[in-house]
Design a protein around this motif. Structure first.
Motif, PDB file in Angstrom:
ATOM      1  N   GLY A 196       0.823  -1.113  -0.025  1.00 34.19           N
ATOM      2  CA  GLY A 196       0.054   0.109  -0.075  1.00 34.19           C
ATOM      3  C   GLY A 196       0.833   1.270  -0.136  1.00 34.19           C
ATOM      4  O   GLY A 196       2.091   1.384   0.597  1.00 34.19           O
ATOM      5  N   THR A 197       0.246   2.446  -0.596  1.00 32.95           N
ATOM      6  CA  THR A 197       1.227   3.432  -0.637  1.00 32.95           C
ATOM      7  C   THR A 197       1.106   4.554   0.435  1.00 32.95           C
ATOM      8  O   THR A 197       1.535   5.747   0.335  1.00 32.95           O
ATOM      9  CB  THR A 197       1.132   4.053  -1.962  1.00 32.95           C
ATOM     10  N   GLU A 198       0.105   4.299   1.517  1.00 35.74           N
ATOM     11  CA  GLU A 198      -0.056   5.278   2.375  1.00 35.74           C
ATOM     12  C   GLU A 198       1.258   5.286   3.126  1.00 35.74           C
ATOM     13  O   GLU A 198       2.061   4.502   3.184  1.00 35.74           O
ATOM     14  CB  GLU A 198      -0.968   4.595   3.329  1.00 35.74           C
ATOM     15  N   MET A 199       1.668   7.015   3.570  1.00 35.49           N
ATOM     16  CA  MET A 199       2.692   6.875   4.169  1.00 35.49           C
ATOM     17  C   MET A 199       2.726   6.867   5.687  1.00 35.49           C
ATOM     18  O   MET A 199       3.643   6.953   6.344  1.00 35.49           O
ATOM     19  CB  MET A 199       3.231   8.354   3.952  1.00 35.49           C
ATOM     20  N   GLU A 200       1.311   6.838   6.245  1.00 32.07           N
ATOM     21  CA  GLU A 200       1.351   6.701   7.750  1.00 32.07           C
ATOM     22  C   GLU A 200       0.379   5.488   7.868  1.00 32.07           C
ATOM     23  O   GLU A 200      -0.720   5.361   7.167  1.00 32.07           O
ATOM     24  CB  GLU A 200       0.860   7.932   8.395  1.00 32.07           C
ATOM     25  N   THR A 201       0.340   4.805   9.230  1.00 30.29           N
ATOM     26  CA  THR A 201      -0.544   3.910   9.642  1.00 30.29           C
ATOM     27  C   THR A 201      -1.702   4.641  10.049  1.00 30.29           C
ATOM     28  O   THR A 201      -1.915   5.864  10.325  1.00 30.29           O
ATOM     29  CB  THR A 201      -0.149   2.905  10.765  1.00 30.29           C
ATOM     30  N   GLU A 202      -2.742   3.965  10.575  1.00 28.99           N
ATOM     31  CA  GLU A 202      -4.068   4.791  11.157  1.00 28.99           C
ATOM     32  C   GLU A 202      -3.734   5.223  12.583  1.00 28.99           C
ATOM     33  O   GLU A 202      -4.296   6.138  12.679  1.00 28.99           O
ATOM     34  CB  GLU A 202      -5.114   3.807  11.140  1.00 28.99           C
ATOM     35  N   SER A 203      -2.773   4.908  12.921  1.00 27.99           N
ATOM     36  CA  SER A 203      -2.406   5.555  14.299  1.00 27.99           C
ATOM     37  C   SER A 203      -1.247   6.527  14.070  1.00 27.99           C
ATOM     38  O   SER A 203      -0.722   7.142  15.293  1.00 27.99           O
ATOM     39  CB  SER A 203      -1.609   4.430  15.348  1.00 27.99           C
ATOM     40  N   GLY A 204      -0.905   7.045  12.898  1.00 26.43           N
ATOM     41  CA  GLY A 204      -0.109   7.985  12.679  1.00 26.43           C
ATOM     42  C   GLY A 204       1.308   7.716  12.659  1.00 26.43           C
ATOM     43  O   GLY A 204       2.353   8.570  12.577  1.00 26.43           O
ATOM     44  N   LYS A 205       1.638   6.568  12.763  1.00 29.68           N
ATOM     45  CA  LYS A 205       3.091   6.014  12.643  1.00 29.68           C
ATOM     46  C   LYS A 205       3.570   5.906  11.203  1.00 29.68           C
ATOM     47  O   LYS A 205       2.591   5.576  10.280  1.00 29.68           O
ATOM     48  CB  LYS A 205       3.269   4.753  13.575  1.00 29.68           C
ATOM     49  N   PRO A 206       4.544   5.736  10.911  1.00 31.01           N
ATOM     50  CA  PRO A 206       5.134   5.771   9.602  1.00 31.01           C
ATOM     51  C   PRO A 206       4.934   4.209   9.166  1.00 31.01           C
ATOM     52  O   PRO A 206       5.038   3.271   9.790  1.00 31.01           O
ATOM     53  CB  PRO A 206       6.833   5.747   9.605  1.00 31.01           C
ATOM     54  N   SER A 207       4.267   4.069   7.729  1.00 28.29           N
ATOM     55  CA  SER A 207       3.878   2.725   7.333  1.00 28.29           C
ATOM     56  C   SER A 207       5.199   2.186   6.998  1.00 28.29           C
ATOM     57  O   SER A 207       6.332   2.528   6.958  1.00 28.29           O
ATOM     58  CB  SER A 207       3.062   3.044   6.128  1.00 28.29           C
ATOM     59  N   GLN A 208       4.874   0.619   6.624  1.00 26.39           N
ATOM     60  CA  GLN A 208       6.051  -0.006   6.040  1.00 26.39           C
ATOM     61  C   GLN A 208       6.462   0.383   4.750  1.00 26.39           C
ATOM     62  O   GLN A 208       7.574   0.498   4.526  1.00 26.39           O
ATOM     63  CB  GLN A 208       5.612  -1.534   5.838  1.00 26.39           C
ATOM     64  N   TYR A 209       5.643   1.039   3.892  1.00 26.52           N
ATOM     65  CA  TYR A 209       6.004   1.627   2.628  1.00 26.52           C
ATOM     66  C   TYR A 209       6.917   2.841   2.897  1.00 26.52           C
ATOM     67  O   TYR A 209       7.922   3.019   2.305  1.00 26.52           O
ATOM     68  CB  TYR A 209       4.646   1.859   1.998  1.00 26.52           C
ATOM     69  N   ALA A 210       6.706   3.698   3.844  1.00 33.29           N
ATOM     70  CA  ALA A 210       7.423   4.886   4.275  1.00 33.29           C
ATOM     71  C   ALA A 210       8.815   4.544   4.791  1.00 33.29           C
ATOM     72  O   ALA A 210       9.637   5.118   4.227  1.00 33.29           O
ATOM     73  CB  ALA A 210       6.595   5.665   5.156  1.00 33.29           C
ATOM     74  N   LYS A 211       8.707   3.576   5.403  1.00 35.77           N
ATOM     75  CA  LYS A 211       9.864   2.970   5.953  1.00 35.77           C
ATOM     76  C   LYS A 211      11.063   2.431   4.825  1.00 35.77           C
ATOM     77  O   LYS A 211      12.150   2.530   4.802  1.00 35.77           O
ATOM     78  CB  LYS A 211       9.662   1.958   7.101  1.00 35.77           C
ATOM     79  N   MET A 212      10.307   1.651   3.791  1.00 41.44           N
ATOM     80  CA  MET A 212      10.919   1.259   2.869  1.00 41.44           C
ATOM     81  C   MET A 212      11.513   2.294   2.082  1.00 41.44           C
ATOM     82  O   MET A 212      12.751   2.249   1.686  1.00 41.44           O
ATOM     83  CB  MET A 212      10.136   0.620   1.825  1.00 41.44           C
ATOM     84  N   LEU A 213      10.944   3.280   1.534  1.00 37.39           N
ATOM     85  CA  LEU A 213      11.458   4.362   1.097  1.00 37.39           C
ATOM     86  C   LEU A 213      12.189   5.333   1.648  1.00 37.39           C
ATOM     87  O   LEU A 213      13.337   5.485   1.249  1.00 37.39           O
ATOM     88  CB  LEU A 213      10.175   5.487   0.746  1.00 37.39           C
ATOM     89  N   GLU A 214      12.370   5.439   3.011  1.00 37.50           N
ATOM     90  CA  GLU A 214      13.481   5.925   3.963  1.00 37.50           C
ATOM     91  C   GLU A 214      14.706   5.082   3.811  1.00 37.50           C
ATOM     92  O   GLU A 214      15.521   5.760   3.513  1.00 37.50           O
ATOM     93  CB  GLU A 214      13.008   6.258   5.346  1.00 37.50           C
TER      94      GLU A 214
END
Length: 133
Positions: free
Chosen positions: A42-60
């Protein structure tokens, strides 16, 4: 190059680990693999709780020097991407961070259900440091 619909059809019955392995073996650029990972994670940058998503961490992580294939390897080996990012933030080279995290993961597996004591973690750090010199 494999077309998008061919990829989707070939992995539709696979779990994420199997998809990571299949993607790892494709002769594609990092950018193409990032796009496919977006469909898996999924390409969401944050989880529902506001933490970085796995996708965001992969990009980082891939922005900090990790290749997509190295990220896939880490995920398949249950090596923490968060730990990698911490080491990268501290200035550790990508290849050194990966090697250290693999050593730590191997020590965790060897410790079994009891887990590692703090002293055992320090031993891994010292041994890794000695090997690096």
């Amino acid at each position: 190059m494999m077309k998008w619909f061919e990829w989707q059809a070939s992995v539709s019955d696979m779990n994420n680990s199997e998809k990571y392995s299949a993607l790892r073996n494709l002769p594609m650029s990092n950018e193409d693999k990032r796009i496919i990972l977006g469909s898996i994670l999924g390409t969401e940058m944050e989880t529902e709780s506001g933490k970085p998503s796995q996708y965001a961490k992969m990009l980082e992580a891939t922005g900090a020097g990790l290749s997509v294939d190295e990220w896939l390897d880490m995920r398949m080996q249950d090596i923490s991407v968060d730990d990698y990012l911490e080491l990268a933030d501290e200035g550790m080279r990508s290849d050194t961070a990966i090697e250290f995290l693999k050593d730590m993961a191997d020590a965790e597996v060897a410790a079994g259900d009891d887990g590692l004591e703090d002293i055992e973690r320090w031993k891994v750090c010292v041994e890794f440091s000695d090997d690096a010199e």
